[in-house]
Motif scaffolding. Structure first.
Motif, PDB file in Angstrom:
ATOM      1  N   HIS B 273      34.615  12.637  23.525  1.00  0.00           N
ATOM      2  CA  HIS B 273      34.257  13.920  24.118  1.00  0.00           C
ATOM      3  C   HIS B 273      32.743  14.041  24.030  1.00  0.00           C
ATOM      4  N   PRO B 274      32.094  14.443  25.115  1.00  0.00           N
ATOM      5  CA  PRO B 274      30.623  14.504  25.095  1.00  0.00           C
ATOM      6  C   PRO B 274      30.082  15.426  24.000  1.00  0.00           C
ATOM      7  N   CYS B 311      36.055  23.901  32.090  1.00  0.00           N
ATOM      8  CA  CYS B 311      35.789  23.340  30.774  1.00  0.00           C
ATOM      9  C   CYS B 311      34.762  24.206  30.078  1.00  0.00           C
ATOM     10  N   PHE B 313      32.813  23.648  27.860  1.00  0.00           N
ATOM     11  CA  PHE B 313      31.589  22.961  27.473  1.00  0.00           C
ATOM     12  C   PHE B 313      30.692  22.694  28.677  1.00  0.00           C
ATOM     13  N   HIS B 314      31.150  23.042  29.877  1.00  0.00           N
ATOM     14  CA  HIS B 314      30.451  22.519  31.061  1.00  0.00           C
ATOM     15  C   HIS B 314      29.027  23.035  31.214  1.00  0.00           C
ATOM     16  N   CYS B 317      27.059  20.431  29.119  1.00  0.00           N
ATOM     17  CA  CYS B 317      27.573  19.070  29.008  1.00  0.00           C
ATOM     18  C   CYS B 317      26.625  18.043  29.631  1.00  0.00           C
ATOM     19  N   LEU B 319      27.360  14.875  29.902  1.00  0.00           N
ATOM     20  CA  LEU B 319      28.146  13.919  30.687  1.00  0.00           C
ATOM     21  C   LEU B 319      28.315  14.429  32.122  1.00  0.00           C
ATOM     22  N   ARG B 320      28.560  15.706  32.217  1.00  0.00           N
ATOM     23  CA  ARG B 320      28.711  16.314  33.534  1.00  0.00           C
ATOM     24  C   ARG B 320      27.428  16.109  34.341  1.00  0.00           C
ATOM     25  N   CYS B 329      34.890  20.233  36.557  1.00  0.00           N
ATOM     26  CA  CYS B 329      34.465  20.672  35.233  1.00  0.00           C
ATOM     27  C   CYS B 329      34.363  22.186  35.135  1.00  0.00           C
ATOM     28  N   CYS B 347      38.634  16.431  27.787  1.00  0.00           N
ATOM     29  CA  CYS B 347      37.568  16.177  28.755  1.00  0.00           C
ATOM     30  C   CYS B 347      38.166  15.422  29.934  1.00  0.00           C
ATOM     31  N   HIS B 348      37.844  15.889  31.139  1.00  0.00           N
ATOM     32  CA  HIS B 348      38.360  15.223  32.334  1.00  0.00           C
ATOM     33  C   HIS B 348      37.848  13.797  32.451  1.00  0.00           C
ATOM     34  N   PHE B 349      36.666  13.557  31.907  1.00  0.00           N
ATOM     35  CA  PHE B 349      36.011  12.274  32.153  1.00  0.00           C
ATOM     36  C   PHE B 349      35.811  11.461  30.875  1.00  0.00           C
TER      37      PHE B 349
HETATM   38  S1  SF4 Z   1      35.389  18.102  31.346  1.00  0.00           S
HETATM   39 FE1  SF4 Z   1      33.417  17.929  32.341  1.00  0.00          FE
HETATM   40  S2  SF4 Z   1      32.184  19.507  31.390  1.00  0.00           S
HETATM   41 FE2  SF4 Z   1      33.969  19.270  30.127  1.00  0.00          FE
HETATM   42  S3  SF4 Z   1      33.328  17.840  28.596  1.00  0.00           S
HETATM   43 FE3  SF4 Z   1      34.244  16.616  30.189  1.00  0.00          FE
HETATM   44  S4  SF4 Z   1      32.574  16.091  31.490  1.00  0.00           S
HETATM   45 FE4  SF4 Z   1      31.847  17.703  30.220  1.00  0.00          FE
END
Ligand code: SF4
Ligand SMILES: Nc1ncnc2c1ncn2[C@@H]1O[C@H](COP(=O)(O)OP(=O)(O)O)[C@@H](O)[C@H]1O
Ligand SMILES: [Mg+2]
Lengths: 311, 387
Positions: B273-274, B311, B313-314, B317, B319-320, B329, B347-349
């Motif tokens: 997770h980022p 999310c 955290f977006h 984030c 990573l986003r 996100c 986290c989607h990614f």
């Molecule tokens: S879902 Fe998107 S915003 Fe949330 S942690 Fe993962 S990459 Fe970041």
């Protein structure tokens, strides 16, 4: 955090040496014994207690030792009353009444008004404040609105009106009025302390081990809320003694057929401007001494009840 | 151990993520809101969503670490579990018994099994009580036919025992809290928690307020006690290095939700997770010559009264940003999903995280000396130092 995560030496206890061992002698004393010891070391509080004790003694026995009849008016030699002399240690007023006897006899009503109004305010204020602060919610809401209303009523107005209804000069009604009008101050103070203390970690810790509401309120919260309350109560007692003299001064307090420090001062209203200082000086000093003494006792009590204050 | 190393497939946020071992505490969809009132009539205008749907399992004998910045809901979670705060919704069990259903006598009985150790060594001990009462009070409250705790002598005896258990002298019982150092007070708090022989102890940042030199002593004491008494801990910290030292498994919390959960080695070796990556990049390095770039998160922690969409955290984030701001996100809340090996991420990614990307993300930021030994600060600049 330490850079070294895997600390060597499982559970050494070096931090224990931080407490010196010379306090062991105190350990067999109970909390009350400790409090008494701390109080006795508080010089001003002892002086205050001595003076206040003396005033209470005068209040109880003064009239027996130095009898005084406010209605006996022998007349003075001088128009403004006689100066202090061997015959009249504190002088006399214009009617020839002995100021010394007046001062001693005034203690009864003044001390009674101060002491009993404080007790009423203390009991009512602590109870209401504690209930409001501990339970919060609608209980708190209702009680605090009552307090707000009482705060909004002007003190003097009540005294003036009630002196009409209950007859001027009734000591009991003065005690009741002063007491009932000053508890909201204490209630607010106690409530504020309770509100913040009930969030304290040590309260949560007590709850977590299963301690009940009542013990939490009386053993955890109240003792920690008491310090400022004791000080406020002694201030309140002092201010009620002064207030009694004030309403007497306005001729709404104690009747002329009785004597208090307050109405002794009230009688002296005109005398001061003619330089006849002794009428006002001695009863005034009695008030000032009592007020200061009570405040010292309050300070001493607060410190004595706090285990953190130094021996 | 009743199960093998494999985890059960799960429906996100309807079942608690499982792990190997015998579960002691099972938390499902726990929600705790603090209502916000406003105006003369105390109108309910919203909620601080301090804990907003959290599920996890703590196994018998395990230390479950819970990390996250101040204000993310760790203490609220711990206190709600212990019935010190009323829950908003969700369920929790200990040995299969419903924690939230207990009332009166049953609740009191339950309290023997779950205890708490606090962060603040000053605020957690009543300054007007001698240590004997602080530790013995729980015994008095729990006195019944099955024990002799009504009797002062029995209580004092047990208080003395537990003082020794936490490394203090028996005769300290008559002293008052102000006579002790921070580390000693923390030991008193531990003795109080253990005197009722609990199975489960919530340690709410028990070393955060202590001098660095004392921290490891207390941590080691907690580990020793776990072994001696077979305890299970929920260990809360805002600092990953403490958690790494003491935990078996770790949950990372962000704004009232679990962002990632994994066995400790896994979480540190391969964060998915980022947010975890950012927290890890802030741990000071033991080697002072090695400097690394710290992934400083941008912006402030959003208000839990009004958490970001999608999310949570977006808004911060990295990573986003690296992925070019994918829409999902901010529109779709990622469920806590199973990555295998007892690792869960929200986290989607998560699969896109790799060292190369982390380096690129950190490259844009100034070089921070993370080897500072006194660094107890949190990884994110906006956070307050303590909860
Ligand atoms: S879902 Fe998107 S915003 Fe949330 S942690 Fe993962 S990459 Fe970041
Ligand atoms: N009694 C309370 N009333 C309202 N909000 C609270 C209360 N206690 C905590 N909060 C809020 O809930 C959130 C979580 O707090 P907390 O559980 O203490 O976080 P942590 O322990 O992770 O630092 C924070 O935003 C905090 O401001
Ligand atoms: Mg906290």
């Amino acid at each position: 955090m330490t850079t070294e995560h895997r600390a060597p030496g499982g559970g050494t206890i070096e931090d224990i040496v931080a407490v010196p061992d010379n306090e062991v002698a105190l350990e067999s004393l109970s909390q009350w014994q400790l409090a008494r010891r701390r109080f006795r070391k508080h010089r001003l509080a002892l002086i205050g207690l001595f003076i206040f004790g003396f005033m209470v003694f005068l209040a109880v026995f003064g009239p027996l030792i130095v009898p005084f009849n406010p209605m006996f008016l022998p007349g003075a030699i001088k128009a403004g009353g006689d100066q202090p002399s061997l015959a009249h240690l504190f002088g006399t007023d214009a009617n020839g009444r002995d100021v010394f006897a007046m001062t001693i006899n005034g203690a009864r009503i003044s001390v009674a008004v101060g002491l009993f109004s404080m007790i009423i305010a203390g009991v009512a204020g602590v109870t209401v404040g504690a209930v409001a602060g501990y339970f919060g919610g609608w209980v708190d809401n209702v009680l605090m609105r009552v307090v707000d209303v009482l705060f909004a009523i002007p003190f003097l107005f009540i005294i003036l009106v009630s002196s009409r209804f209950f007859g001027k000069g009734d000591v009991l009604s003065l005690v009741l009025i002063f007491g009932l009008l000053s508890w909201p101050l204490i209630a607010r103070l106690v409530r504020a302390s309770f509100l913040s203390l009930r969030e304290a970690d040590f309260v949560d810790a007590a709850r977590a081990v299963g301690v009940g509401d009542r013990r939490i309120a009386f053993r955890h919260i109240l003792p920690n809320a008491l310090g400022p309350v004791i000080v406020a109560m002694t201030l309140l007692m002092a201010s009620n003694i002064v207030l009694e003299s004030f309403v007497s001064f306005l001729n709404f307090g104690i009747s002329e057929t009785q004597i208090s420090w307050g109405n002794a001062l009230a009688n002296a209203q005109g005398a001061l401007s003619f330089g006849d200082w002794w009428w006002a000086f001695f009863p005034g000093m009695a008030i000032a001494l009592t007020v200061i003494a009570v405040n010292f006792v309050g300070d001493g009590l607060r410190d004595a009840l706090d285990p953190r204050s130094r021996e | 151990m009743t199960q093998g190393g494999t985890t059960q497939p799960m429906e996100p946020s309807t079942a608690a993520p499982t792990s190997s071992g015998e579960p002691l505490v099972v938390v499902q969809d726990l929600v705790k809101y603090y209502p916000i009132f406003s105006g003369l009539f105390k109108r309910h205008i919203g909620d601080v969503r301090a804990v907003d749907g959290v599920s996890f399992v703590i196994n018998k004998g395990e230390v479950f670490g819970l990390v996250g910045e101040s204000g993310c809901g760790k203490s609220t979670l711990g206190r709600t579990l212990l019935r010190l705060l009323p829950q908003t919704s969700g369920s929790a069990t200990i040995s299969g018994e419903d924690i939230f259903a207990k009332r009166g006598k049953d609740l009191k009985q339950l309290r023997r099994r779950m205890q708490i150790i606090f962060q603040d060594p000053v605020g957690s001990l009543n300054p007007r009580m001698p240590v004997s009462d602080i530790i013995g009070e729980g015994l008095l409250a729990q006195a019944d036919g099955t024990n002799q705790w009504k009797n002062r002598k029995t209580r004092d005896e047990r208080v003395g025992e537990y003082l020794e258990v936490v490394g203090l002298r028996r005769d300290y019982a008559r002293r008052y809290p102000h006579e002790f150092s921070g580390g000693q007070r923390q030991r008193i708090g531990i003795a109080r928690a253990l005197a009722l022989s609990p199975d489960f102890v919530v340690c709410d940042e028990p070393v955060s307020a202590l001098d660095v030199s004392i921290q490891s002593q207390i941590l080691n004491l907690l580990l020793d006690l776990r072994r001696e008494f077979g305890l299970t801990y929920l260990f809360i910290a805002h600092n990953l290095s403490v958690v790494q030292y003491i935990s078996d498994r770790v949950g990372v919390m962000y704004l009232g939700k679990i962002a990632e959960m994994a066995p400790v080695e896994r979480l540190y070796a391969d964060p998915r997770h980022p947010y975890t990556v950012a927290l890890l990049s802030a741990i000071p390095d033991a080697d002072p010559r090695r400097r690394k770039r710290r992934l400083v998160l941008k912006g402030d922690v959003p208000s839990p009264a009004n958490p970001p969409s999608g999310c949570r955290f977006h808004t911060r984030c990295w990573l986003r940003t690296q992925l070019g701001d994918p829409e999902i996100c901010s529109t779709e809340e990622p469920a806590l999903r199973d990555l295998g090996g007892e690792q869960f991420t929200a986290c989607h990614f998560a699969e896109r995280i790799n060292p190369e990307l982390i380096k690129v993300a950190a490259a844009g930021q100034s070089l921070v000396d993370t080897s500072d030994a006194s660094d107890d600060a949190e990884p994110v600049s906006a956070a307050a130092p303590s909860a």
